[in-house]
Design a protein around this motif. Structure first.
Motif, short mmCIF file in Angstrom:
data_model
loop_
_atom_site.label_atom_id
_atom_site.label_comp_id
_atom_site.label_asym_id
_atom_site.label_seq_id
_atom_site.Cartn_x
_atom_site.Cartn_y
_atom_site.Cartn_z
N ILE A 284 0.86 -1.07 -0.09
CA ILE A 284 0.14 -0.25 -0.07
C ILE A 284 0.87 1.41 -0.05
N THR A 285 0.78 1.96 -1.09
CA THR A 285 1.66 3.30 -1.19
C THR A 285 0.53 4.32 -0.35
N ILE A 286 1.16 5.04 0.60
CA ILE A 286 0.47 6.27 1.23
C ILE A 286 0.71 7.54 0.78
N TYR A 287 -0.25 8.11 0.49
CA TYR A 287 -0.40 9.62 -0.01
C TYR A 287 -0.41 10.73 1.16
N PRO A 288 0.31 11.73 0.85
CA PRO A 288 0.04 12.70 2.12
C PRO A 288 -1.05 13.70 1.72
N ASP A 289 -1.82 14.16 2.79
CA ASP A 289 -2.92 15.07 2.30
C ASP A 289 -2.25 16.31 2.24
N SER A 290 -3.05 17.46 2.12
CA SER A 290 -2.72 18.73 1.74
C SER A 290 -1.86 19.36 2.94
N ASN A 291 -1.80 18.98 3.92
CA ASN A 291 -0.81 19.27 5.13
C ASN A 291 0.25 18.16 5.34
N ASP A 292 0.50 17.48 4.35
CA ASP A 292 1.73 16.43 4.31
C ASP A 292 1.48 15.56 5.49
N VAL A 293 0.32 15.23 5.87
CA VAL A 293 0.12 14.09 6.96
C VAL A 293 -0.11 12.93 6.20
N LEU A 294 0.62 11.77 6.62
CA LEU A 294 0.70 10.58 5.99
C LEU A 294 -0.68 9.57 6.49
N TYR A 295 -0.61 9.57 7.94
CA TYR A 295 -1.52 8.95 8.69
C TYR A 295 -1.48 9.35 10.09
N HIS A 296 -2.56 8.77 10.85
CA HIS A 296 -2.76 8.97 12.23
C HIS A 296 -2.74 7.82 12.82
N ASP A 297 -2.16 7.79 14.25
CA ASP A 297 -2.13 6.55 15.17
C ASP A 297 -2.75 6.86 16.27
N ILE A 298 -3.76 5.83 16.40
CA ILE A 298 -4.17 6.18 17.97
C ILE A 298 -4.08 4.77 18.76
N ASP A 299 -3.68 5.04 20.03
CA ASP A 299 -3.30 3.81 20.86
C ASP A 299 -3.51 4.14 22.38
N ASN A 300 -3.59 3.01 23.09
CA ASN A 300 -3.59 3.15 24.59
C ASN A 300 -2.40 2.65 25.48
N ASP A 301 -1.42 2.90 24.64
CA ASP A 301 -0.35 2.49 25.17
C ASP A 301 0.47 3.60 26.21
N PRO A 302 0.48 3.05 27.68
CA PRO A 302 0.69 4.26 28.65
C PRO A 302 2.47 4.47 28.23
N GLN A 303 3.10 3.68 27.71
CA GLN A 303 4.47 4.26 27.45
C GLN A 303 4.54 5.32 26.38
N GLY A 304 3.56 5.53 25.80
CA GLY A 304 3.75 6.73 24.74
C GLY A 304 2.79 7.89 25.02
N ALA A 305 2.26 7.78 26.13
CA ALA A 305 1.37 8.89 26.77
C ALA A 305 2.08 10.15 26.86
N VAL A 306 1.75 11.28 26.51
CA VAL A 306 2.39 12.51 26.85
C VAL A 306 1.92 12.96 28.33
N PRO A 307 2.68 13.31 29.13
CA PRO A 307 2.07 13.74 30.44
C PRO A 307 1.25 14.96 30.60
N GLU A 308 0.33 15.03 31.24
CA GLU A 308 -0.55 15.97 31.47
C GLU A 308 -0.04 17.11 32.34
N PRO A 309 -0.15 18.24 31.65
CA PRO A 309 0.31 19.38 32.70
C PRO A 309 -0.31 19.36 34.04
N PRO A 310 0.43 19.86 35.14
CA PRO A 310 -0.11 20.04 36.53
C PRO A 310 -1.30 20.75 36.41
N ALA A 311 -2.34 20.64 37.24
CA ALA A 311 -3.48 21.28 37.41
C ALA A 311 -3.00 22.78 37.99
#
Length: 171
Positions: free
Chosen positions: A142-169
């Motif tokens: 499968i050849t992946i084509y970019p959109d008009s913003n050069d985005v190739l794909y989006h990943d969504i996951d529930n891996d806690p190792q890849g989570a961005v820390p939330e800012p403190p309250a």
């Protein structure tokens, strides 16, 4: 193309309208490849000062283990299937370019990842065995084509190792 996927991982892909399942894929999973041209520029004395990149290409290879109508359409875009009196007739034509959306769902224990490719195209089909002793499988590139913003794909996951820390309250 343009078909939405579930925004969370608790809703199965089968609940999303407008998607058709390719079916079972090889246990080898998917492999991603990158290809691009690069030119290095050096200053006097051989010091690297810049690398110019161009012609970036990204592909994903999977092997479909089912010979269903979805796989047939990806392997033979522009071809047709008809059924009459229990007999299927496949009329295979020279493939035409057909860009579609893809979703790969990868599960590893409790971790699920969905890769949404908004615009891609099967550009290569591997050799297909036609024998009584081999499984008829379809290796698809499968050849992946970019959109008009050069985005190739989006990943969504529930891996806690890849989570961005939330800012403190309050900060």
């Amino acid at each position: 193309m343009g078909t939405a996927i579930p925004a969370n991982l608790t809703d199965p892909m089968s609940s999303a309208t407008g998607w058709s399942a390719v079916g079972l894929l090889s246990e080898d999973g998917a492999s991603e490849a990158r290809d691009e041209d690069s030119t290095d520029f050096y200053a006097w004395g051989g010091r690297l000062i810049r690398t110019k990149r161009s012609k970036h290409k990204r592909t994903i290879k999977v092997t479909a283990l089912e010979d269903n109508l979805v796989v047939f359409g990806l392997v033979n875009p522009g071809s047709t299937v008809s059924t009459a009196n229990g007999v299927n007739t496949r009329t295979v034509k020279i493939p035409k370019s057909e860009k579609v959306s893809f979703v790969l769902e990868l599960v590893d224990g409790n971790i699920t990842r969905r890769r949404h490719i908004p615009m891609g195209e099967v550009t290569e089909v591997g050799e297909v065995p036609l024998s009584e002793t081999d499984l008829q499988a379809f290796e698809l590139t499968i050849t992946i084509y970019p959109d008009s913003n050069d985005v190739l794909y989006h990943d969504i996951d529930n891996d806690p190792q890849g989570a961005v820390p939330e800012p403190p309250a309050g900060g």
